[in-house]
Design a protein around this motif. Sequence first.
Motif, PDB file in Angstrom:
ATOM      1  N   VAL A  83       0.801  -1.228   0.000  1.00 56.05           N
ATOM      2  CA  VAL A  83       0.000   0.000   0.000  1.00 56.05           C
ATOM      3  C   VAL A  83       0.830   1.271   0.000  1.00 56.05           C
ATOM      4  CG1 VAL A  83      -2.065  -1.024   0.977  1.00 56.05           C
ATOM      5  CG2 VAL A  83      -0.325  -0.089   2.497  1.00 56.05           C
ATOM      6  N   SER A  84       2.110   1.157   0.299  1.00 55.31           N
ATOM      7  CA  SER A  84       2.953   2.347   0.255  1.00 55.31           C
ATOM      8  C   SER A  84       3.334   2.702  -1.184  1.00 55.31           C
ATOM      9  CB  SER A  84       4.218   2.143   1.093  1.00 55.31           C
ATOM     10  OG  SER A  84       4.918   1.005   0.637  1.00 55.31           O
ATOM     11  N   ASN A  85       3.125   1.792  -2.126  1.00 54.51           N
ATOM     12  CA  ASN A  85       3.406   2.065  -3.537  1.00 54.51           C
ATOM     13  C   ASN A  85       2.141   2.593  -4.200  1.00 54.51           C
ATOM     14  OD1 ASN A  85       5.893   1.023  -2.982  1.00 54.51           O
ATOM     15  ND2 ASN A  85       5.698  -0.744  -4.324  1.00 54.51           N
ATOM     16  N   LYS A  86       2.238   3.807  -4.715  1.00 49.00           N
ATOM     17  CA  LYS A  86       1.095   4.433  -5.379  1.00 49.00           C
ATOM     18  C   LYS A  86       1.497   4.878  -6.777  1.00 49.00           C
ATOM     19  CE  LYS A  86      -1.466   6.166  -1.445  1.00 49.00           C
ATOM     20  NZ  LYS A  86      -2.144   7.345  -0.894  1.00 49.00           N
ATOM     21  N   VAL A  87       0.490   4.984  -7.643  1.00 49.78           N
ATOM     22  CA  VAL A  87       0.706   5.446  -9.009  1.00 49.78           C
ATOM     23  C   VAL A  87      -0.275   6.575  -9.289  1.00 49.78           C
ATOM     24  CG1 VAL A  87       0.711   4.815 -11.452  1.00 49.78           C
ATOM     25  CG2 VAL A  87       1.384   3.118  -9.737  1.00 49.78           C
ATOM     26  N   LEU A  88       0.245   7.715  -9.713  1.00 47.89           N
ATOM     27  CA  LEU A  88      -0.579   8.840 -10.147  1.00 47.89           C
ATOM     28  C   LEU A  88      -0.651   8.784 -11.673  1.00 47.89           C
ATOM     29  CD1 LEU A  88      -2.040  11.591  -9.937  1.00 47.89           C
ATOM     30  CD2 LEU A  88       0.218  12.664  -9.916  1.00 47.89           C
ATOM     31  N   VAL A  89      -1.873   8.727 -12.205  1.00 45.59           N
ATOM     32  CA  VAL A  89      -2.078   8.708 -13.652  1.00 45.59           C
ATOM     33  C   VAL A  89      -2.834   9.970 -14.027  1.00 45.59           C
ATOM     34  CG1 VAL A  89      -3.153   7.515 -15.594  1.00 45.59           C
ATOM     35  CG2 VAL A  89      -2.136   6.191 -13.735  1.00 45.59           C
ATOM     36  N   LYS A  90      -2.251  10.739 -14.942  1.00 42.71           N
ATOM     37  CA  LYS A  90      -2.902  11.939 -15.448  1.00 42.71           C
ATOM     38  C   LYS A  90      -3.059  11.794 -16.951  1.00 42.71           C
ATOM     39  CE  LYS A  90      -1.997  15.993 -13.822  1.00 42.71           C
ATOM     40  NZ  LYS A  90      -1.296  17.234 -13.453  1.00 42.71           N
ATOM     41  N   CYS A  91      -4.238  12.116 -17.415  1.00 46.44           N
ATOM     42  CA  CYS A  91      -4.529  12.115 -18.849  1.00 46.44           C
ATOM     43  C   CYS A  91      -4.906  13.548 -19.215  1.00 46.44           C
ATOM     44  CB  CYS A  91      -5.680  11.171 -19.168  1.00 46.44           C
ATOM     45  SG  CYS A  91      -5.461   9.477 -18.591  1.00 46.44           S
ATOM     46  N   LEU A  92      -4.129  14.158 -20.090  1.00 45.91           N
ATOM     47  CA  LEU A  92      -4.335  15.557 -20.467  1.00 45.91           C
ATOM     48  C   LEU A  92      -4.736  15.653 -21.934  1.00 45.91           C
ATOM     49  CD1 LEU A  92      -1.047  16.954 -18.892  1.00 45.91           C
ATOM     50  CD2 LEU A  92      -3.327  17.032 -17.890  1.00 45.91           C
ATOM     51  N   VAL A  93      -5.759  16.462 -22.210  1.00 44.08           N
ATOM     52  CA  VAL A  93      -6.171  16.703 -23.589  1.00 44.08           C
ATOM     53  C   VAL A  93      -5.354  17.877 -24.120  1.00 44.08           C
ATOM     54  CG1 VAL A  93      -8.074  17.313 -25.119  1.00 44.08           C
ATOM     55  CG2 VAL A  93      -8.491  15.879 -23.090  1.00 44.08           C
ATOM     56  N   ILE A  94      -4.565  17.609 -25.153  1.00 52.84           N
ATOM     57  CA  ILE A  94      -3.738  18.636 -25.779  1.00 52.84           C
ATOM     58  C   ILE A  94      -3.938  18.549 -27.283  1.00 52.84           C
ATOM     59  CG2 ILE A  94      -1.385  19.483 -26.164  1.00 52.84           C
ATOM     60  CD1 ILE A  94      -0.629  18.240 -23.469  1.00 52.84           C
ATOM     61  N   ASN A  95      -4.448  19.621 -27.885  1.00 51.72           N
ATOM     62  CA  ASN A  95      -4.697  19.661 -29.331  1.00 51.72           C
ATOM     63  C   ASN A  95      -5.489  18.449 -29.808  1.00 51.72           C
ATOM     64  OD1 ASN A  95      -3.300  22.087 -29.607  1.00 51.72           O
ATOM     65  ND2 ASN A  95      -1.350  21.022 -29.901  1.00 51.72           N
ATOM     66  N   GLU A  96      -6.558  18.155 -29.102  1.00 51.31           N
ATOM     67  CA  GLU A  96      -7.452  17.044 -29.429  1.00 51.31           C
ATOM     68  C   GLU A  96      -6.826  15.660 -29.290  1.00 51.31           C
ATOM     69  OE1 GLU A  96     -10.752  17.498 -29.786  1.00 51.31           O
ATOM     70  OE2 GLU A  96     -10.226  19.572 -29.368  1.00 51.31           O
ATOM     71  N   LYS A  97      -5.648  15.581 -28.730  1.00 50.28           N
ATOM     72  CA  LYS A  97      -4.970  14.309 -28.444  1.00 50.28           C
ATOM     73  C   LYS A  97      -5.006  14.098 -26.938  1.00 50.28           C
ATOM     74  CE  LYS A  97      -3.135  13.842 -32.637  1.00 50.28           C
ATOM     75  NZ  LYS A  97      -3.950  13.265 -33.629  1.00 50.28           N
ATOM     76  N   LEU A  98      -4.942  12.841 -26.512  1.00 49.04           N
ATOM     77  CA  LEU A  98      -4.914  12.533 -25.083  1.00 49.04           C
ATOM     78  C   LEU A  98      -3.524  12.053 -24.717  1.00 49.04           C
ATOM     79  CD1 LEU A  98      -6.812  12.461 -22.615  1.00 49.04           C
ATOM     80  CD2 LEU A  98      -7.064  10.016 -23.030  1.00 49.04           C
ATOM     81  N   LEU A  99      -2.852  12.837 -23.893  1.00 49.32           N
ATOM     82  CA  LEU A  99      -1.517  12.500 -23.399  1.00 49.32           C
ATOM     83  C   LEU A  99      -1.691  11.808 -22.052  1.00 49.32           C
ATOM     84  CD1 LEU A  99       1.612  12.812 -23.476  1.00 49.32           C
ATOM     85  CD2 LEU A  99       1.267  14.956 -22.250  1.00 49.32           C
ATOM     86  N   ILE A 100      -1.127  10.617 -21.914  1.00 45.71           N
ATOM     87  CA  ILE A 100      -1.263   9.847 -20.680  1.00 45.71           C
ATOM     88  C   ILE A 100       0.103   9.730 -20.023  1.00 45.71           C
ATOM     89  CG2 ILE A 100      -1.951   7.640 -19.676  1.00 45.71           C
ATOM     90  CD1 ILE A 100      -3.767   7.308 -22.187  1.00 45.71           C
ATOM     91  N   ASP A 101       0.167  10.115 -18.733  1.00 42.39           N
ATOM     92  CA  ASP A 101       1.415  10.085 -17.984  1.00 42.39           C
ATOM     93  C   ASP A 101       1.165   9.386 -16.658  1.00 42.39           C
ATOM     94  OD1 ASP A 101       4.130  10.728 -17.488  1.00 42.39           O
ATOM     95  OD2 ASP A 101       3.526  12.476 -16.320  1.00 42.39           O
ATOM     96  N   ALA A 102       2.123   8.594 -16.230  1.00 42.21           N
ATOM     97  CA  ALA A 102       1.999   7.893 -14.947  1.00 42.21           C
ATOM     98  C   ALA A 102       3.275   8.117 -14.141  1.00 42.21           C
ATOM     99  CB  ALA A 102       1.778   6.405 -15.183  1.00 42.21           C
ATOM    100  N   LEU A 103       3.087   8.366 -12.860  1.00 43.37           N
ATOM    101  CA  LEU A 103       4.196   8.578 -11.935  1.00 43.37           C
ATOM    102  C   LEU A 103       4.021   7.616 -10.778  1.00 43.37           C
ATOM    103  CD1 LEU A 103       6.590  10.271 -10.818  1.00 43.37           C
ATOM    104  CD2 LEU A 103       4.868  11.738  -9.772  1.00 43.37           C
ATOM    105  N   GLU A 104       5.014   6.765 -10.557  1.00 43.29           N
ATOM    106  CA  GLU A 104       4.918   5.791  -9.474  1.00 43.29           C
ATOM    107  C   GLU A 104       5.755   6.241  -8.298  1.00 43.29           C
ATOM    108  OE1 GLU A 104       5.315   1.012  -8.731  1.00 43.29           O
ATOM    109  OE2 GLU A 104       6.503   1.905 -10.324  1.00 43.29           O
ATOM    110  N   ARG A 105       5.179   6.129  -7.109  1.00 45.21           N
ATOM    111  CA  ARG A 105       5.889   6.430  -5.864  1.00 45.21           C
ATOM    112  C   ARG A 105       6.103   5.103  -5.152  1.00 45.21           C
ATOM    113  NH1 ARG A 105       4.212   6.849  -0.557  1.00 45.21           N
ATOM    114  NH2 ARG A 105       5.640   7.975   0.754  1.00 45.21           N
ATOM    115  N   ARG A 106       7.361   4.711  -5.061  1.00 45.67           N
ATOM    116  CA  ARG A 106       7.692   3.448  -4.403  1.00 45.67           C
ATOM    117  C   ARG A 106       8.379   3.725  -3.077  1.00 45.67           C
ATOM    118  NH1 ARG A 106       9.973  -1.148  -8.436  1.00 45.67           N
ATOM    119  NH2 ARG A 106       8.136  -1.249  -9.757  1.00 45.67           N
ATOM    120  N   VAL A 107       8.006   2.954  -2.087  1.00 44.94           N
ATOM    121  CA  VAL A 107       8.665   3.000  -0.789  1.00 44.94           C
ATOM    122  C   VAL A 107       9.208   1.618  -0.545  1.00 44.94           C
ATOM    123  CG1 VAL A 107       8.376   3.366   1.670  1.00 44.94           C
ATOM    124  CG2 VAL A 107       7.115   4.788   0.041  1.00 44.94           C
ATOM    125  N   PHE A 108      10.501   1.534  -0.324  1.00 36.76           N
ATOM    126  CA  PHE A 108      11.140   0.229  -0.143  1.00 36.76           C
ATOM    127  C   PHE A 108      11.292  -0.127   1.305  1.00 36.76           C
ATOM    128  CE2 PHE A 108      12.506   1.867  -4.202  1.00 36.76           C
ATOM    129  CZ  PHE A 108      12.203   0.812  -5.033  1.00 36.76           C
TER     130      PHE A 108
END
Length: 108
Positions: A83-108
């Motif tokens: 549960v300490s590992n999370k992923v933030l996913v953002k989908c942004l509409v840019i010029n009628e295209k959908l840009l998808i980005d994911a950022l993972e936060r890992r805790v070891f």
Amino acid sequence: MATDKSVMAVIRAARPSFLNDHDKAAFVVHATFLSSGYLLPATGSQAVSDDALSPPSTEEVSVENGNQLDQEYAFVYVNPEKVSNKVLVKCLVINEKLLIDALERRVF
């Protein structure tokens, strides 16, 4: 791991209503995470808040607020096994295209 069939099963079970093609693509990303076993503790403005990736939470929320931001979709996923590992996913509409980005936060 998500398969084509498991992603389609999540989509069919949710019976989502879409306003446009961007909604559809963002929901496919969401369905892929759910069918891979992730939980959804935050969407929309909560998912992009300063503390979205901090303290672990496994309380799930509805995907309905995932598109509450203008031209943007935001989701936070948590791995129930770590549960300490999370992923933030953002989908942004840019010029009628959908840009998808994911950022993972890992805790070891």
